[in-house]
Design an enzyme around this catalytic site. Structure first.
Site, PDB file in Angstrom:
ATOM      1  N   ASP A 102     101.278 108.035  40.868  1.00  0.00           N
ATOM      2  CA  ASP A 102     100.788 108.378  42.208  1.00  0.00           C
ATOM      3  C   ASP A 102     101.907 108.235  43.230  1.00  0.00           C
ATOM      4  O   ASP A 102     102.842 107.466  43.016  1.00  0.00           O
ATOM      5  CB  ASP A 102      99.687 107.407  42.656  1.00  0.00           C
ATOM      6  CG  ASP A 102      98.538 107.339  41.693  1.00  0.00           C
ATOM      7  OD1 ASP A 102      98.346 108.293  40.943  1.00  0.00           O
ATOM      8  OD2 ASP A 102      97.848 106.300  41.719  1.00  0.00           O
TER       9      ASP A 102
HETATM   10  N1  URA Z   1      97.306 104.374  37.288  1.00  0.00           N
HETATM   11  C1  URA Z   1      97.171 104.614  38.608  1.00  0.00           C
HETATM   12  O1  URA Z   1      96.138 104.344  39.188  1.00  0.00           O
HETATM   13  N2  URA Z   1      98.207 105.156  39.255  1.00  0.00           N
HETATM   14  C2  URA Z   1      99.375 105.459  38.680  1.00  0.00           C
HETATM   15  O2  URA Z   1     100.294 105.942  39.344  1.00  0.00           O
HETATM   16  C3  URA Z   1      99.507 105.205  37.305  1.00  0.00           C
HETATM   17  C4  URA Z   1      98.444 104.653  36.628  1.00  0.00           C
END
Ligand code: URA
Length: 236
Positions: A102
């Site tokens: 993310d």
């Molecule tokens: N899980 C998440 O919530 N975000 C990420 O970036 C990776 C795994």
């Protein structure tokens, strides 16, 4: 492969641009001898303006992703590809991220132009462990580890329960979570399912590979030994 195509595929320019680079004498061998477009040379023996070429096809790159960058090349904001030389965007075959982190997640992100390798890493059956460090908004309750390990946690809008995951509690609001799959926003959704909220998330490791001392925003190409480390403990 013809040198013009090889160099164009590395993103140095269109074939026409590269033809001009030959004409201008900018492309030489390692000894400085000017090359012509129909010469044959090994990749490692070619220089452009005296500089060695970027690595050839079959790249696996390790990036320490900072917060604030997305993994989508279409996002109008900062994207992880901005952290590489601009010509890396023009490489053929294209570089893709291996899965995604993310925008608000930092840490270990792999990129590759090797479709088979990408598949081997992200295919559900690979089950490569991915280790995340999560900082939480609320104190942990104490029952999260058992629920995450149960293989019975069903996230909202999902049809199959999550695979068992391992939680190590570091203090009341910090935990290390090891996943063996990669669903959308998985870590954030897992903690949301137990009434918590992830304030900061950092991926520390994939398989046997970690970031070492690589600073945020920096990247490097991985060699054979490190690729092998990635799959160390692979159950395939
Ligand atoms: N899980 C998440 O919530 N975000 C990420 O970036 C990776 C795994």
């Amino acid at each position: 492969m013809k040198l013009v195509k090889h160099i164009a595929n590395l993103g140095y320019g269109s074939r026409k641009d590269v033809q001009w680079m030959f004409r201008e004498g900018r492309i030489t061998d390692a000894a400085g001898e000017v090359l012509y477009a129909d010469d044959r040379r090994d990749h490692d023996d070619i220089r452009i303006d005296g500089q060695a070429l970027d690595p050839p096809t079959g790249l696996l790159l390790l990036l320490h992703k900072p917060v604030g960058y997305t993994c989508s090349s279409k996002d109008p904001g900062r994207v992880v590809f901005d952290l590489f030389p601009p010509r890396y965007r023009a490489r053929e075959p294209q570089l893709s991220t291996v899965g995604r982190l993310d925008r608000d997640t930092s840490g270990l992100l792999l990129l590759t132009d090797d479709g088979q390798l990408l598949h081997r890493i992200i295919a559900p059956k690979s089950k490569l462990p991915k280790v995340y460090l999560a900082t939480l908004a609320q104190d942990l309750r104490g029952d999260e580890g058992a629920l995450f390990a149960s293989g019975e946690l069903l996230l909202e809008n999902e049809k199959t329960p999550l695979l068992p995951a391992e939680l190590a509690v570091l203090d009341t609001r910090t935990a290390r979570l090891t996943l063996h799959e990669g669903r959308y926003h998985q870590v954030r959704r897992m903690f949301a399912a137990v009434g918590n909220h992830v304030e900061a998330l950092h991926r520390e490791r994939i398989g046997g590979l970690d970031l070492g001392v690589l600073p945020q925003g920096q990247w490097r190409a991985l060699g054979e030994a490190e690729r092998a480390r990635l799959f160390a403990g692979d159950i395939e």
